[in-house]
Design a protein around this motif. Structure first.
Motif, PDB file in Angstrom:
ATOM      1  N   HIS B  33       0.837  -1.194   0.000  1.00  0.00           N
ATOM      2  CA  HIS B  33       0.000   0.000   0.000  1.00  0.00           C
ATOM      3  C   HIS B  33       0.872   1.245   0.000  1.00  0.00           C
ATOM      4  CE1 HIS B  33      -3.674  -2.244   1.587  1.00  0.00           C
ATOM      5  NE2 HIS B  33      -2.703  -3.107   1.793  1.00  0.00           N
ATOM      6  N   LEU B  35       0.277   5.268   0.894  1.00  0.00           N
ATOM      7  CA  LEU B  35      -0.665   6.149   1.572  1.00  0.00           C
ATOM      8  C   LEU B  35      -0.135   7.576   1.539  1.00  0.00           C
ATOM      9  CD1 LEU B  35      -1.042   3.883   4.741  1.00  0.00           C
ATOM     10  CD2 LEU B  35      -2.541   3.886   2.744  1.00  0.00           C
ATOM     11  N   ILE B  86       3.608   7.332   2.674  1.00  0.00           N
ATOM     12  CA  ILE B  86       3.910   6.200   3.552  1.00  0.00           C
ATOM     13  C   ILE B  86       3.693   4.905   2.792  1.00  0.00           C
ATOM     14  CG2 ILE B  86       3.312   5.048   5.729  1.00  0.00           C
ATOM     15  CD1 ILE B  86       2.022   7.815   6.550  1.00  0.00           C
ATOM     16  N   TRP B  91       1.411  -6.991   7.983  1.00  0.00           N
ATOM     17  CA  TRP B  91       2.193  -7.242   9.198  1.00  0.00           C
ATOM     18  C   TRP B  91       3.020  -8.513   9.091  1.00  0.00           C
ATOM     19  CZ3 TRP B  91       3.014  -4.998  13.926  1.00  0.00           C
ATOM     20  CH2 TRP B  91       3.194  -5.823  15.041  1.00  0.00           C
ATOM     21  N   GLY B  98      -3.348  -6.710   9.439  1.00  0.00           N
ATOM     22  CA  GLY B  98      -3.019  -5.330   9.718  1.00  0.00           C
ATOM     23  C   GLY B  98      -1.716  -4.971   9.039  1.00  0.00           C
ATOM     24  N   LEU B  99      -1.507  -3.681   8.859  1.00  0.00           N
ATOM     25  CA  LEU B  99      -0.342  -3.196   8.127  1.00  0.00           C
ATOM     26  C   LEU B  99       0.785  -2.798   9.062  1.00  0.00           C
ATOM     27  CD1 LEU B  99      -2.129  -0.880   5.529  1.00  0.00           C
ATOM     28  CD2 LEU B  99      -1.333  -3.238   5.197  1.00  0.00           C
ATOM     29  N   PHE B 101       4.174  -0.200   8.774  1.00  0.00           N
ATOM     30  CA  PHE B 101       4.394   1.005   7.983  1.00  0.00           C
ATOM     31  C   PHE B 101       5.865   1.408   7.940  1.00  0.00           C
ATOM     32  CE2 PHE B 101      -0.089   2.189   7.789  1.00  0.00           C
ATOM     33  CZ  PHE B 101      -0.614   1.510   8.881  1.00  0.00           C
TER      34      PHE B 101
END
Lengths: 112, 111
Positions: B33, B35, B86, B91, B98-99, B101
């Motif tokens: 991802h 962001l 970002i 994870w 969940g991510l 970062f």
């Protein structure tokens, strides 16, 4: 349609008090995530809910943190006995399974 | 846990310049991802990609799964592109996670 909403937008609490933060995900999104963003640590994963499965709690920093998701929709993140290091912006996101995540505006928590 | 490295941490450029931000990660993933966060603002998803290249307007994201590397490019940059960018990955590498970062790239585009 409506995006992810969070309440309250700001919360100031005294050290040692409990706080509850609320997240309303996008309707129909099965996955819900809690993250926090602090100056020292950046963005961190806290907990993940997917449908009716047991949540992934692997990111929770201590047992003072817990979260629930009722009816597969609204979620509440609870922090017990708050500490000053809990001060951060708490972000909620939702998605379809394995989909793009949509973030809420966050709750800014200040522990005094 | 997946580890994410972004570079540069800070980037200042002149309006119109071509911008590249890099991201590398440690564990194989299903999707990455990108962001965007404007100062004092919320987080917006720009791209979610699992292979090749995606383009939205002046933004282009590429990923090389074998090399565990992704880049975000901005063509004809504009002051309104000034923001923190970002990179995030699951994870533990899977898709429904969940991510975790990167620390973000703080981009300033000067007029």
């Amino acid at each position: 349609g409506a995006g992810v909403s969070q309440s309250p937008s700001n919360k100031v609490t005294e050290k040692g008090k409990d706080v509850e933060l609320r997240c309303d995900p996008i309707s129909g999104h099965t996955a819900l995530y809690w993250y926090r963003q602090s100056l020292g640590q950046g963005l961190e994963f806290l907990i993940y809910f997917q449908g009716n499965s047991a949540p992934d709690k692997s990111g929770l920093p201590s047992d003072r943190f817990s979260a629930e998701r009722t009816g597969g929709s609204v979620s509440t993140l609870t922090i017990q006995r708050t500490q000053q290091e809990d001060s951060a912006v708490y972000l909620c996101a939702s998605s379809l399974l394995r989909g793009e995540q949509y973030f809420g505006p966050g709750t800014r928590l200040t522990v005094t | 846990k997946n580890e994410v490295e972004q570079s540069p941490q800070n980037l200042t450029a002149q309006e119109g310049e071509f911008i590249t931000i890099n991201c590398s990660y440690s564990v194989g993933i299903s999707a990455l991802h990108w962001l965007q966060q404007h100062p004092g603002g919320g987080i917006v998803s720009l791209f979610m990609l699992s292979s090749g290249k995606k383009k939205h307007g002046r933004l282009i994201a590429t990923i090389n799964i074998q090399e565990k590397h992704s880049s975000l490019h901005i063509t004809a940059s504009h002051p309104r592109d000034s923001a923190v960018y970002i990179c995030a990955v699951p994870w533990s590498g899977g898709g429904a996670d969940g991510l975790t970062f990167g620390k973000g790239t703080h981009l300033i585009i000067q007029p």
